[in-house]
Write a protein that holds these residues in place. Structure first.
Motif, short mmCIF file in Angstrom:
data_model
loop_
_atom_site.label_atom_id
_atom_site.label_comp_id
_atom_site.label_asym_id
_atom_site.label_seq_id
_atom_site.Cartn_x
_atom_site.Cartn_y
_atom_site.Cartn_z
N LEU A 126 18.90 5.35 -8.52
CA LEU A 126 17.58 4.97 -8.99
C LEU A 126 16.63 4.74 -7.81
O LEU A 126 17.05 4.31 -6.74
N LYS A 127 15.35 5.00 -8.04
CA LYS A 127 14.34 4.81 -7.01
C LYS A 127 13.67 3.46 -7.22
O LYS A 127 13.09 3.20 -8.28
N VAL A 128 13.76 2.60 -6.22
CA VAL A 128 13.30 1.22 -6.33
C VAL A 128 12.22 0.95 -5.29
O VAL A 128 12.34 1.36 -4.13
N GLY A 129 11.17 0.24 -5.69
CA GLY A 129 10.13 -0.17 -4.78
C GLY A 129 9.90 -1.67 -4.86
O GLY A 129 10.27 -2.32 -5.86
N VAL A 130 9.31 -2.24 -3.82
CA VAL A 130 8.96 -3.66 -3.78
C VAL A 130 7.48 -3.79 -3.48
O VAL A 130 6.96 -3.15 -2.56
N LEU A 131 6.80 -4.61 -4.27
CA LEU A 131 5.41 -4.95 -4.03
C LEU A 131 5.32 -6.43 -3.71
O LEU A 131 5.55 -7.27 -4.59
N ASP A 132 5.04 -6.76 -2.47
CA ASP A 132 4.79 -8.15 -2.09
C ASP A 132 3.33 -8.47 -2.40
O ASP A 132 2.44 -7.71 -2.02
N LEU A 133 3.08 -9.58 -3.09
CA LEU A 133 1.73 -9.90 -3.50
C LEU A 133 0.92 -10.51 -2.37
O LEU A 133 -0.30 -10.33 -2.31
N THR A 134 1.56 -11.24 -1.47
CA THR A 134 0.87 -11.91 -0.37
C THR A 134 1.62 -11.67 0.94
O THR A 134 2.74 -11.14 0.93
N SER A 135 1.02 -12.11 2.04
CA SER A 135 1.68 -11.99 3.35
C SER A 135 2.74 -13.07 3.56
O SER A 135 3.56 -12.98 4.46
N GLY A 136 2.68 -14.14 2.74
CA GLY A 136 3.59 -15.26 2.94
C GLY A 136 3.17 -16.21 4.04
O GLY A 136 3.83 -17.22 4.29
N GLU A 137 2.08 -15.92 4.71
CA GLU A 137 1.61 -16.76 5.81
C GLU A 137 0.28 -17.43 5.45
O GLU A 137 -0.50 -16.87 4.69
N PRO A 138 0.06 -18.66 5.98
CA PRO A 138 0.80 -19.32 7.06
C PRO A 138 2.06 -20.05 6.56
O PRO A 138 2.14 -20.46 5.42
N THR A 139 3.01 -20.18 7.48
CA THR A 139 4.18 -21.02 7.29
C THR A 139 4.38 -21.84 8.57
O THR A 139 3.81 -21.49 9.61
N PRO A 140 5.19 -22.89 8.52
CA PRO A 140 5.36 -23.72 9.72
C PRO A 140 5.96 -22.98 10.91
O PRO A 140 5.71 -23.35 12.06
N HIS A 141 6.76 -21.92 10.65
CA HIS A 141 7.51 -21.31 11.75
C HIS A 141 7.22 -19.83 11.94
O HIS A 141 7.81 -19.21 12.82
N GLY A 142 6.35 -19.26 11.14
CA GLY A 142 6.10 -17.83 11.23
C GLY A 142 4.71 -17.51 11.73
O GLY A 142 3.97 -18.38 12.19
N SER A 143 4.35 -16.25 11.62
CA SER A 143 3.02 -15.75 11.93
C SER A 143 2.86 -14.44 11.17
O SER A 143 3.87 -13.81 10.81
N PRO A 144 1.63 -14.00 10.92
CA PRO A 144 1.46 -12.72 10.22
C PRO A 144 2.17 -11.56 10.91
O PRO A 144 2.82 -10.74 10.25
N ALA A 145 2.08 -11.49 12.23
CA ALA A 145 2.72 -10.39 12.96
C ALA A 145 4.24 -10.47 12.86
O ALA A 145 4.92 -9.46 12.63
N LEU A 146 4.78 -11.68 13.02
CA LEU A 146 6.23 -11.85 12.94
C LEU A 146 6.74 -11.54 11.55
O LEU A 146 7.78 -10.89 11.38
N ARG A 147 6.01 -12.00 10.54
CA ARG A 147 6.45 -11.74 9.16
C ARG A 147 6.45 -10.24 8.86
O ARG A 147 7.34 -9.75 8.16
N LYS A 148 5.48 -9.51 9.38
CA LYS A 148 5.47 -8.06 9.19
C LYS A 148 6.69 -7.41 9.83
O LYS A 148 7.30 -6.50 9.25
#
Length: 229
Positions: free
Chosen positions: A30-52
């Motif tokens: 089967l062909k499966v895709g994922v759609l993330d609705l947000t970047s998930g950032e900010p978080t205490p330990h991440g960053s937009p670049a790191l999360r990507k």
């Protein structure tokens, strides 16, 4: 065109809640895709670049055919008409048979908003006489995966055997090192160990090594009993 579209409030939710299901569906062709609705950032330990970077690593581990981000705001996700139209447009263009969304009860407002948004967008995706992209399409089912912040004892509609895919699921979660490894305070038992225990528990309920629970608001249909454990 996709067979299944997994919709996640944040990058890492799909991995936590249904990476086993993703891997198993893909193993079955089967062909499966994922759609993330947000970047998930900010978080205490991440960053937009790191999360990507972490999301790209997890995507490669899972071998996904398709993954995109809808670009909605983290921490203030809302099931607005504008967001509903955006998501419905993706559904009309990818045309999945099944949608996967977070469980509808949770302490995280983004998660409950995401589930409401998926429910509403599924309906809107079938509308005609609209300026949304693509042709009308109505996915057959919504399956809800568990990735909850609420301390609860789930009562799933079914549990999927993910024993053959557990190690790869775990690797996809480990890819989010800032969220689940380096960013976690020291505890007697690590977050990863707790995930393994949880998957082992669900496996025990169906007589296998590792399991993944799912819920469904609509009744599930069977053509026979051959696929039951």
């Amino acid at each position: 065109m996709l067979d299944a579209l997994v919709i996640a409030p944040h990058p890492d939710d799909a991995e936590l809640g249904c990476a086993g299901g993703i891997l198993r569906m893909q193993a079955e062709g089967l062909k499966v895709g994922v759609l993330d609705l947000t970047s998930g950032e900010p978080t205490p330990h991440g960053s937009p670049a790191l999360r990507k970077q972490e999301t790209a690593a997890a995507t490669e581990i899972l071998g996904l055919a398709w993954r995109e981000n809808l670009g909605l705001p983290n921490r203030s996700l809302e099931p607005t008409l504008e967001n509903r139209a955006k998501l419905a447009g993706v559904i009309r263009q990818t045309r999945p048979r099944w949608l996967f969304a977070p469980y509808w009860v949770d302490a995280h407002p983004d998660h409950t908003a995401a589930t409401k948004l998926v429910d509403d967008a599924r309906f809107w995706a079938k509308l005609s006489n609209t300026d949304m992209p693509g042709e009308p399409h109505h996915p057959e089912r919504i399956y809800n995966y568990y990735c909850v912040h609420l301390k609860m004892a789930p009562q799933p509609s079914f549990v999927l055997d993910i024993s053959e895919h557990w190690e790869k699921k775990l690797a996809s979660i480990r890819a989010y090192e800032s969220q689940f490894i380096t960013g976690r305070p020291a505890q007697p038992f690590s977050f990863i160990e707790k995930l393994r225990d949880e998957a082992s528990y669900w496996g025990k309920t169906i007589g296998v090594a590792y399991g993944e629970p799912y819920a469904a608001r609509e009744p599930l249909g069977l053509t026979g009993f051959g696929g039951l454990l």
